[in-house]
Scaffold this motif. Structure first.
Motif, PDB file in Angstrom:
ATOM      1  N   LEU A   1      -3.335  12.609   4.186  1.00 53.06           N
ATOM      2  CA  LEU A   1      -2.463  12.759   3.308  1.00 53.06           C
ATOM      3  C   LEU A   1      -0.990  13.384   3.707  1.00 53.06           C
ATOM      4  O   LEU A   1      -0.136  13.152   3.207  1.00 53.06           O
ATOM      5  CB  LEU A   1      -3.151  13.591   1.995  1.00 53.06           C
ATOM      6  N   GLY A   2      -1.119  14.509   4.238  1.00 54.44           N
ATOM      7  CA  GLY A   2      -0.056  15.121   4.417  1.00 54.44           C
ATOM      8  C   GLY A   2       0.921  14.465   5.521  1.00 54.44           C
ATOM      9  O   GLY A   2       2.218  14.349   4.986  1.00 54.44           O
ATOM     10  N   SER A   3       0.522  13.563   6.567  1.00 51.88           N
ATOM     11  CA  SER A   3       1.405  13.060   7.259  1.00 51.88           C
ATOM     12  C   SER A   3       1.958  11.556   6.468  1.00 51.88           C
ATOM     13  O   SER A   3       3.050  11.263   6.702  1.00 51.88           O
ATOM     14  CB  SER A   3       0.583  12.415   8.553  1.00 51.88           C
ATOM     15  N   ALA A   4       1.087  11.298   5.511  1.00 56.37           N
ATOM     16  CA  ALA A   4       1.363   9.940   4.741  1.00 56.37           C
ATOM     17  C   ALA A   4       2.687  10.521   3.782  1.00 56.37           C
ATOM     18  O   ALA A   4       3.437   9.696   3.402  1.00 56.37           O
ATOM     19  CB  ALA A   4       0.356   9.475   3.901  1.00 56.37           C
ATOM     20  N   ALA A   5       2.317  11.787   3.214  1.00 58.44           N
ATOM     21  CA  ALA A   5       3.455  12.087   2.173  1.00 58.44           C
ATOM     22  C   ALA A   5       4.777  12.303   3.088  1.00 58.44           C
ATOM     23  O   ALA A   5       5.783  12.368   2.338  1.00 58.44           O
ATOM     24  CB  ALA A   5       3.069  13.541   1.769  1.00 58.44           C
ATOM     25  N   ILE A   6       4.467  13.021   4.256  1.00 58.71           N
ATOM     26  CA  ILE A   6       5.950  13.225   5.152  1.00 58.71           C
ATOM     27  C   ILE A   6       6.725  11.794   5.452  1.00 58.71           C
ATOM     28  O   ILE A   6       7.792  11.687   5.322  1.00 58.71           O
ATOM     29  CB  ILE A   6       5.620  13.790   6.383  1.00 58.71           C
ATOM     30  N   VAL A   7       5.768  10.781   5.642  1.00 58.18           N
ATOM     31  CA  VAL A   7       6.292   9.359   5.952  1.00 58.18           C
ATOM     32  C   VAL A   7       7.085   8.869   4.703  1.00 58.18           C
ATOM     33  O   VAL A   7       8.353   8.498   4.679  1.00 58.18           O
ATOM     34  CB  VAL A   7       5.330   8.391   6.233  1.00 58.18           C
TER      35      VAL A   7
ATOM     36  N   SER B   1      17.389   2.689  -5.258  1.00 56.46           N
ATOM     37  CA  SER B   1      16.969   2.925  -3.910  1.00 56.46           C
ATOM     38  C   SER B   1      15.837   3.789  -3.519  1.00 56.46           C
ATOM     39  O   SER B   1      15.013   3.488  -2.978  1.00 56.46           O
ATOM     40  CB  SER B   1      18.111   3.088  -2.639  1.00 56.46           C
ATOM     41  N   ALA B   2      15.760   4.903  -4.276  1.00 59.56           N
ATOM     42  CA  ALA B   2      14.729   6.028  -4.109  1.00 59.56           C
ATOM     43  C   ALA B   2      13.521   5.477  -4.754  1.00 59.56           C
ATOM     44  O   ALA B   2      12.198   5.566  -4.048  1.00 59.56           O
ATOM     45  CB  ALA B   2      15.012   7.318  -4.536  1.00 59.56           C
ATOM     46  N   VAL B   3      13.558   4.929  -5.940  1.00 59.16           N
ATOM     47  CA  VAL B   3      12.385   4.107  -6.654  1.00 59.16           C
ATOM     48  C   VAL B   3      11.973   3.234  -5.739  1.00 59.16           C
ATOM     49  O   VAL B   3      10.605   3.164  -5.586  1.00 59.16           O
ATOM     50  CB  VAL B   3      12.712   3.873  -7.964  1.00 59.16           C
ATOM     51  N   ASN B   4      12.480   2.201  -5.323  1.00 62.01           N
ATOM     52  CA  ASN B   4      12.265   1.248  -4.611  1.00 62.01           C
ATOM     53  C   ASN B   4      11.410   1.632  -3.380  1.00 62.01           C
ATOM     54  O   ASN B   4      10.560   1.243  -2.829  1.00 62.01           O
ATOM     55  CB  ASN B   4      13.034   0.232  -4.065  1.00 62.01           C
ATOM     56  N   GLN B   5      12.081   2.548  -2.723  1.00 63.15           N
ATOM     57  CA  GLN B   5      11.403   3.138  -1.325  1.00 63.15           C
ATOM     58  C   GLN B   5      10.098   3.957  -1.507  1.00 63.15           C
ATOM     59  O   GLN B   5       9.050   3.832  -0.905  1.00 63.15           O
ATOM     60  CB  GLN B   5      12.319   4.025  -0.656  1.00 63.15           C
ATOM     61  N   TRP B   6      10.252   4.877  -2.600  1.00 65.64           N
ATOM     62  CA  TRP B   6       9.130   5.488  -2.965  1.00 65.64           C
ATOM     63  C   TRP B   6       7.715   4.914  -3.406  1.00 65.64           C
ATOM     64  O   TRP B   6       6.655   4.992  -2.817  1.00 65.64           O
ATOM     65  CB  TRP B   6       9.240   6.630  -4.069  1.00 65.64           C
ATOM     66  N   ASN B   7       8.076   3.823  -3.959  1.00 61.48           N
ATOM     67  CA  ASN B   7       7.015   3.075  -4.624  1.00 61.48           C
ATOM     68  C   ASN B   7       6.390   1.834  -3.489  1.00 61.48           C
ATOM     69  O   ASN B   7       5.429   1.163  -4.087  1.00 61.48           O
ATOM     70  CB  ASN B   7       7.454   2.369  -5.838  1.00 61.48           C
ATOM     71  N   ASN B   8       7.244   1.616  -2.770  1.00 60.29           N
ATOM     72  CA  ASN B   8       6.812   0.406  -1.681  1.00 60.29           C
ATOM     73  C   ASN B   8       5.572   0.580  -0.987  1.00 60.29           C
ATOM     74  O   ASN B   8       5.775   1.675  -0.157  1.00 60.29           O
ATOM     75  CB  ASN B   8       8.057  -0.223  -1.273  1.00 60.29           C
ATOM     76  N   TYR B   9       4.672  -0.138  -1.038  1.00 61.32           N
ATOM     77  CA  TYR B   9       3.465  -0.038  -0.042  1.00 61.32           C
ATOM     78  C   TYR B   9       3.439  -1.296   0.784  1.00 61.32           C
ATOM     79  O   TYR B   9       2.655  -1.568   1.894  1.00 61.32           O
ATOM     80  CB  TYR B   9       2.189   0.287  -0.813  1.00 61.32           C
TER      81      TYR B   9
ATOM     82  N   ASP C   1      -0.477   1.612  12.823  1.00 59.83           N
ATOM     83  CA  ASP C   1      -0.831   2.964  13.346  1.00 59.83           C
ATOM     84  C   ASP C   1      -0.967   3.719  11.911  1.00 59.83           C
ATOM     85  O   ASP C   1      -0.141   3.859  11.008  1.00 59.83           O
ATOM     86  CB  ASP C   1       0.468   3.359  13.828  1.00 59.83           C
ATOM     87  N   GLN C   2      -2.168   4.311  11.866  1.00 58.62           N
ATOM     88  CA  GLN C   2      -2.443   5.103  10.508  1.00 58.62           C
ATOM     89  C   GLN C   2      -1.693   6.482  10.434  1.00 58.62           C
ATOM     90  O   GLN C   2      -1.412   6.933   9.384  1.00 58.62           O
ATOM     91  CB  GLN C   2      -4.165   5.781  10.852  1.00 58.62           C
ATOM     92  N   LYS C   3      -0.803   6.765  11.577  1.00 62.04           N
ATOM     93  CA  LYS C   3       0.212   8.144  11.423  1.00 62.04           C
ATOM     94  C   LYS C   3       1.419   7.512  10.918  1.00 62.04           C
ATOM     95  O   LYS C   3       2.115   8.386  10.464  1.00 62.04           O
ATOM     96  CB  LYS C   3       0.615   8.309  13.057  1.00 62.04           C
ATOM     97  N   LEU C   4       1.558   6.114  10.540  1.00 66.53           N
ATOM     98  CA  LEU C   4       3.124   5.731  10.064  1.00 66.53           C
ATOM     99  C   LEU C   4       2.409   5.225   8.534  1.00 66.53           C
ATOM    100  O   LEU C   4       3.326   4.606   7.968  1.00 66.53           O
ATOM    101  CB  LEU C   4       3.589   4.837  10.690  1.00 66.53           C
ATOM    102  N   TYR C   5       1.171   5.375   8.089  1.00 60.79           N
ATOM    103  CA  TYR C   5       0.875   4.996   6.590  1.00 60.79           C
ATOM    104  C   TYR C   5       1.757   5.833   5.759  1.00 60.79           C
ATOM    105  O   TYR C   5       2.037   7.036   5.944  1.00 60.79           O
ATOM    106  CB  TYR C   5      -0.675   5.210   6.490  1.00 60.79           C
ATOM    107  N   SER C   6       2.182   5.022   4.854  1.00 63.11           N
ATOM    108  CA  SER C   6       2.915   5.664   3.504  1.00 63.11           C
ATOM    109  C   SER C   6       1.851   6.116   2.721  1.00 63.11           C
ATOM    110  O   SER C   6       0.889   5.870   2.665  1.00 63.11           O
ATOM    111  CB  SER C   6       3.865   4.605   3.053  1.00 63.11           C
ATOM    112  N   LEU C   7       2.501   7.063   1.775  1.00 66.02           N
ATOM    113  CA  LEU C   7       1.549   7.724   0.927  1.00 66.02           C
ATOM    114  C   LEU C   7       1.108   6.800  -0.109  1.00 66.02           C
ATOM    115  O   LEU C   7      -0.117   6.744  -0.556  1.00 66.02           O
ATOM    116  CB  LEU C   7       2.224   8.826   0.085  1.00 66.02           C
ATOM    117  N   GLN C   8       1.959   5.731  -0.421  1.00 67.17           N
ATOM    118  CA  GLN C   8       1.465   4.591  -1.438  1.00 67.17           C
ATOM    119  C   GLN C   8       0.554   3.958  -1.126  1.00 67.17           C
ATOM    120  O   GLN C   8      -0.265   3.613  -1.694  1.00 67.17           O
ATOM    121  CB  GLN C   8       2.872   3.819  -1.955  1.00 67.17           C
TER     122      GLN C   8
END
Length: 307
Positions: A78-84, A210-218, A227-234
């Motif tokens: 969760l932490g790494s995904a939040a950072i990504v 842009s921020a809404v699009n980037q944040w919501n995009n999965y 690579d699981q280290k690059l998984y996004s939070l969404q």
């Protein structure tokens, strides 16, 4: 109170007062309608999960607990995904805003070589898309798959945002740029010193989009990342919804006669999982939007209509 204010107050007729009351009433109801879905999600995440799944939580929470958020915070990665997600939102938004501002400005310059041709090429991409497979092959050939930059680079040039900025720049008096050119300023200095400060409202609007699009995009993670280290939070929350909902269904189908009511109240359900994930995804945007709201209306209106 001044004499002018008192005079205006005395001039209010019964019709004016009735209109004001109805105006406040209508907008008050409209505000409640907009706020209630968020309130509904929040109270369902902190209420007893069995009551929430049964649809019994509508106005007030019941059996308050925070086990849903605790379970969410215990997710692996969760932490790494939040950072990504934070990184791609911040960097992607900055890059998109700067590129939209510069291209929007350049497309207003008569001296730009083949200006109309390049503008039409950018705009036409709004209507035609190569599709998922050609896009994947392009990202793979550019060696962007399984890299952080696959989140940022494809989203830098956004035709709609460029059109908004271009229209806004056209509303800025040409005399400002002409005076700077007489003083010897180059194109980049004019852009940095004059255009950027004058375009604050429309750039704030572009930043929100842009921020809404980037944040919501999965989907970028779904298509380009293994690579699981690059998984996004969404994307991580998306997989959590699928896995946890299946697990909750299995527990339910296995029978709950021997389970105490206290356990049922905190046991994960499909409803509690969806509500909790929705709150976690929406909350950051709700916190950021008020900071840009004062620019939003002015920016979108001036950026949409020339003059």
């Amino acid at each position: 109170m001044s004499q002018t204010a008192k005079a205006k107050k005395k001039k209010l007729t019964a019709g004016d007062k009735t209109f004001n009351v109805l105006n406040y009433l209508v907008f008050g109801i409209f505000t409640l309608i907009c706020i209630y879905p968020f309130y509904y999600m929040i109270i369902n995440t902190i209420s007893a999960n069995d009551l929430s799944a049964a649809g019994e939580i509508n106005f007030l929470p019941s059996g308050i607990h925070f086990a849903n958020y605790k379970a969410l915070l215990e997710l692996d990665g969760l932490g790494s995904a939040a950072i990504v997600s934070i990184g791609k939102t911040v960097i992607g938004t900055v890059c998109t805003v700067l590129s939209s501002a510069f291209l929007g400005f350049m497309f207003t310059q008569d001296k730009m070589w083949k200006r109309k041709l390049w503008y039409r090429i950018v705009v036409i991409t709004m209507y035609f898309n190569a599709g998922v497979i050609p896009m994947f092959l392009t990202m793979k050939n550019l060696h962007l798959t399984n890299t952080f930059w696959v989140y940022v680079i494809p989203a830098i040039v956004q035709p709609f945002n460029i059109i908004l900025v271009k229209t806004y720049v056209e509303s800025i008096p040409k005399a400002l740029q002409e005076a700077a050119e007489i003083d010897g300023a180059g194109i980049f200095k004019i852009f940095y010193k004059i255009i950027l400060p004058a375009c604050t409202p429309i750039l704030a609007t572009v930043a929100i989009f842009s921020a809404v699009n980037q944040w919501n995009n999965y989907q970028d993670t779904l298509l380009y990342i293994t690579d699981q280290k690059l998984y996004s939070l969404q994307y991580l929350l998306y997989t959590y919804i699928n896995q946890a909902s299946s697990l909750a269904a299995m527990v339910k189908n296995s029978g709950t006669g021997a389970i105490s009511s206290a356990v049922l109240a905190t046991q994960q359900t499909g409803t509690s999982i969806r509500m909790t994930v929705s709150v976690v995804v929406v909350l950051p945007i709700l916190c950021i939007y008020p900071m840009f709201q004062r620019f939003f209306v002015k920016g979108i209106m001036i950026g949409s209509v020339k003059g």
